[in-house]
Design a protein around this motif. Structure first.
Motif, mmCIF file in Angstrom:
data_model
loop_
_atom_site.group_PDB
_atom_site.id
_atom_site.type_symbol
_atom_site.label_atom_id
_atom_site.label_comp_id
_atom_site.label_asym_id
_atom_site.label_seq_id
_atom_site.Cartn_x
_atom_site.Cartn_y
_atom_site.Cartn_z
ATOM 1 N N THR A 106 16.068 11.108 3.258
ATOM 2 C CA THR A 106 16.696 12.408 3.492
ATOM 3 C C THR A 106 16.262 13.476 2.497
ATOM 4 O O THR A 106 16.225 14.642 2.824
ATOM 5 N N SER A 107 15.917 13.099 1.281
ATOM 6 C CA SER A 107 15.515 14.054 0.259
ATOM 7 C C SER A 107 14.080 14.513 0.507
ATOM 8 O O SER A 107 13.187 13.694 0.742
ATOM 9 N N LYS A 108 13.857 15.812 0.445
ATOM 10 C CA LYS A 108 12.509 16.354 0.690
ATOM 11 C C LYS A 108 11.531 15.874 -0.379
ATOM 12 O O LYS A 108 10.375 15.583 -0.082
ATOM 13 N N ASP A 109 11.980 15.786 -1.642
ATOM 14 C CA ASP A 109 11.090 15.337 -2.713
ATOM 15 C C ASP A 109 10.692 13.876 -2.523
ATOM 16 O O ASP A 109 9.524 13.514 -2.653
ATOM 17 N N LYS A 110 11.684 13.037 -2.221
ATOM 18 C CA LYS A 110 11.396 11.618 -2.010
ATOM 19 C C LYS A 110 10.542 11.418 -0.763
ATOM 20 O O LYS A 110 9.676 10.545 -0.726
ATOM 21 N N GLN A 111 10.791 12.243 0.243
ATOM 22 C CA GLN A 111 10.000 12.133 1.469
ATOM 23 C C GLN A 111 8.540 12.528 1.205
ATOM 24 O O GLN A 111 7.617 11.875 1.688
ATOM 25 N N ALA A 112 8.332 13.571 0.425
ATOM 26 C CA ALA A 112 6.968 13.982 0.097
ATOM 27 C C ALA A 112 6.250 12.893 -0.709
ATOM 28 O O ALA A 112 5.075 12.613 -0.471
ATOM 29 N N ALA A 113 6.985 12.255 -1.632
ATOM 30 C CA ALA A 113 6.387 11.171 -2.416
ATOM 31 C C ALA A 113 6.049 9.977 -1.523
ATOM 32 O O ALA A 113 4.999 9.350 -1.684
ATOM 33 N N ALA A 114 6.933 9.674 -0.578
ATOM 34 C CA ALA A 114 6.693 8.551 0.337
ATOM 35 C C ALA A 114 5.492 8.832 1.236
ATOM 36 O O ALA A 114 4.691 7.935 1.510
ATOM 37 N N VAL A 115 5.368 10.057 1.702
ATOM 38 C CA VAL A 115 4.219 10.425 2.536
ATOM 39 C C VAL A 115 2.935 10.309 1.726
ATOM 40 O O VAL A 115 1.905 9.824 2.228
ATOM 41 N N LYS A 116 2.987 10.726 0.459
ATOM 42 C CA LYS A 116 1.809 10.615 -0.412
ATOM 43 C C LYS A 116 1.417 9.150 -0.601
ATOM 44 O O LYS A 116 0.244 8.799 -0.542
ATOM 45 N N GLN A 117 2.416 8.276 -0.802
ATOM 46 C CA GLN A 117 2.144 6.846 -0.962
ATOM 47 C C GLN A 117 1.600 6.244 0.333
ATOM 48 O O GLN A 117 0.688 5.411 0.304
ATOM 49 N N THR A 118 2.152 6.667 1.451
ATOM 50 C CA THR A 118 1.672 6.178 2.748
ATOM 51 C C THR A 118 0.220 6.598 2.968
ATOM 52 O O THR A 118 -0.595 5.801 3.437
ATOM 53 N N ASN A 119 -0.090 7.836 2.614
ATOM 54 C CA ASN A 119 -1.481 8.293 2.747
ATOM 55 C C ASN A 119 -2.407 7.487 1.847
ATOM 56 O O ASN A 119 -3.543 7.186 2.242
ATOM 57 N N ALA A 120 -1.920 7.121 0.660
ATOM 58 C CA ALA A 120 -2.733 6.301 -0.242
ATOM 59 C C ALA A 120 -2.960 4.915 0.346
ATOM 60 O O ALA A 120 -4.061 4.350 0.233
ATOM 61 N N ILE A 121 -1.940 4.365 0.983
ATOM 62 C CA ILE A 121 -2.070 3.041 1.619
ATOM 63 C C ILE A 121 -3.139 3.093 2.704
ATOM 64 O O ILE A 121 -4.016 2.233 2.773
ATOM 65 N N PHE A 122 -3.084 4.107 3.545
ATOM 66 C CA PHE A 122 -4.033 4.170 4.659
ATOM 67 C C PHE A 122 -5.419 4.598 4.204
ATOM 68 O O PHE A 122 -6.410 4.260 4.853
ATOM 69 N N ALA A 123 -5.510 5.303 3.082
ATOM 70 C CA ALA A 123 -6.831 5.575 2.512
ATOM 71 C C ALA A 123 -7.454 4.277 2.011
ATOM 72 O O ALA A 123 -8.662 4.046 2.170
ATOM 73 N N ALA A 124 -6.622 3.395 1.412
ATOM 74 C CA ALA A 124 -7.119 2.092 0.957
ATOM 75 C C ALA A 124 -7.530 1.227 2.142
ATOM 76 O O ALA A 124 -8.506 0.471 2.064
ATOM 77 N N ILE A 125 -6.808 1.338 3.243
ATOM 78 C CA ILE A 125 -7.152 0.574 4.454
ATOM 79 C C ILE A 125 -8.510 1.052 4.993
ATOM 80 O O ILE A 125 -9.365 0.241 5.365
ATOM 81 N N ARG A 126 -8.704 2.370 5.029
ATOM 82 C CA ARG A 126 -9.985 2.897 5.523
ATOM 83 C C ARG A 126 -11.139 2.466 4.614
ATOM 84 O O ARG A 126 -12.231 2.209 5.092
ATOM 85 N N GLY A 127 -10.854 2.358 3.309
ATOM 86 C CA GLY A 127 -11.892 1.929 2.376
ATOM 87 C C GLY A 127 -11.979 0.429 2.208
ATOM 88 O O GLY A 127 -12.781 -0.068 1.411
ATOM 89 N N LYS A 128 -11.129 -0.308 2.945
ATOM 90 C CA LYS A 128 -11.100 -1.772 2.865
ATOM 91 C C LYS A 128 -10.875 -2.254 1.418
ATOM 92 O O LYS A 128 -11.443 -3.224 0.968
ATOM 93 N N ASP A 129 -9.979 -1.540 0.714
ATOM 94 C CA ASP A 129 -9.687 -1.847 -0.682
ATOM 95 C C ASP A 129 -8.387 -2.639 -0.747
ATOM 96 O O ASP A 129 -7.295 -2.074 -0.701
ATOM 97 N N ALA A 130 -8.472 -3.944 -0.848
ATOM 98 C CA ALA A 130 -7.288 -4.811 -0.864
ATOM 99 C C ALA A 130 -6.548 -4.707 -2.194
ATOM 100 O O ALA A 130 -5.369 -5.027 -2.272
#
Length: 132
Positions: A106-130
């Motif tokens: 619900t918090s905009k700050d926490k949501q922005a941080a979660a989106v940033k972490q999610t983007n980092a996860i999927f960037a690692a997936i695209r780079g095949k970085d386990a």
């Protein structure tokens, strides 16, 4: 065949025959003011109908807990896939991450941080970085 031909001839004869051209009497005995009032009331009802289908986007405690329950479980179920390095299983649940971030936080700050972490996860997936 003769029966069908006879039926076609009878139907066309009935269609082109001259019949009574009387107009039936209507029961619309009203003046202009009453007709305008009914039209305005009908227009108001029709204009109000689209608002019934719009969601307000409110995040109640029930919708937050529902998002946490549904999408949180889907994300938590990826633990085995992550430990095995199965990038495809995590990538297949991309929508669960998106919906969890938008519905359970619900918090905009926490949501922005979660989106940033999610983007980092999927960037690692695209780079095949386990390791990430």
């Amino acid at each position: 065949m003769k029966l069908i031909t006879l039926a076609c001839v009878a139907a066309s004869a009935a269609a082109f025959s001259t019949g009574s051209v009387e107009r039936p009497a209507t029961a619309l005995n009203m003046d202009r003011r009453a007709a305008a009032g009914q039209i305005a009331a009908g227009a108001a009802v029709i204009a109000g109908l689209p608002n019934l289908a719009l969601a307000d986007g409110a995040k109640s405690a029930a919708t937050v807990s529902r998002a946490r329950g549904i999408y949180g479980q889907r994300i938590a179920a990826l633990e085995d896939a992550v430990s095995k390095g199965d990038f495809g299983a995590v990538a297949a649940e991309k929508n669960a991450f998106i919906l969890y971030n938008s519905g359970a936080i619900t918090s905009k700050d926490k949501q922005a941080a979660a989106v940033k972490q999610t983007n980092a996860i999927f960037a690692a997936i695209r780079g095949k970085d386990a390791g990430a």
